[in-house]
Motif scaffolding. Sequence first.
Motif, PDB file in Angstrom:
ATOM      1  N   HIS A  11     -10.627  16.132  32.075  1.00 15.27           N
ATOM      2  CA  HIS A  11      -9.362  16.468  31.422  1.00 15.27           C
ATOM      3  C   HIS A  11      -9.076  15.532  30.251  1.00 15.27           C
ATOM      4  CE1 HIS A  11      -5.259  17.937  31.098  1.00 15.27           C
ATOM      5  NE2 HIS A  11      -4.892  16.679  30.998  1.00 15.27           N
ATOM      6  N   ALA A  15      -9.205  16.869  26.537  1.00 20.83           N
ATOM      7  CA  ALA A  15      -7.849  16.902  25.990  1.00 20.83           C
ATOM      8  C   ALA A  15      -7.778  16.089  24.694  1.00 20.83           C
ATOM      9  CB  ALA A  15      -6.851  16.370  27.007  1.00 20.83           C
ATOM     10  N   CYS A  16      -8.493  14.984  24.646  1.00 24.09           N
ATOM     11  CA  CYS A  16      -8.530  14.197  23.404  1.00 24.09           C
ATOM     12  C   CYS A  16      -9.174  14.984  22.274  1.00 24.09           C
ATOM     13  CB  CYS A  16      -9.272  12.885  23.626  1.00 24.09           C
ATOM     14  SG  CYS A  16      -8.372  11.705  24.643  1.00 24.09           S
ATOM     15  N   VAL A  49     -10.644  23.529  25.143  1.00 28.39           N
ATOM     16  CA  VAL A  49      -9.591  23.938  26.073  1.00 28.39           C
ATOM     17  C   VAL A  49     -10.178  24.792  27.196  1.00 28.39           C
ATOM     18  CG1 VAL A  49      -7.498  25.329  26.305  1.00 28.39           C
ATOM     19  CG2 VAL A  49      -7.726  23.739  24.395  1.00 28.39           C
ATOM     20  N   VAL A  52     -12.088  22.710  29.771  1.00 30.28           N
ATOM     21  CA  VAL A  52     -11.169  22.036  30.692  1.00 30.28           C
ATOM     22  C   VAL A  52     -10.669  23.011  31.747  1.00 30.28           C
ATOM     23  CG1 VAL A  52      -8.902  20.955  30.881  1.00 30.28           C
ATOM     24  CG2 VAL A  52     -10.460  20.230  29.093  1.00 30.28           C
TER      25      VAL A  52
END
Length: 70
Positions: A11, A15-16, A49, A52
Amino acid sequence: MSAWLDVMYVHVIFACIAMIGGAMNFSNTMLQMFQRFHWLNGYVYIVSVMVVVFLIAEIVVRSVLRDSAR
């Protein structure tokens, strides 16, 4: 508990990538001067995205199945 730690690592990393890529795509200058990069960056954002979402879903399902088998 290690499954949740794996989920957190995935995540945070993706996410970064999504946050940096998404923020760069808000730039009108980036769009006007580097259209190809803007387009590719959008795809990198979407893929990060989706990685993830699907990877975390798989890890959670495996964790739940493993815990229910005990």
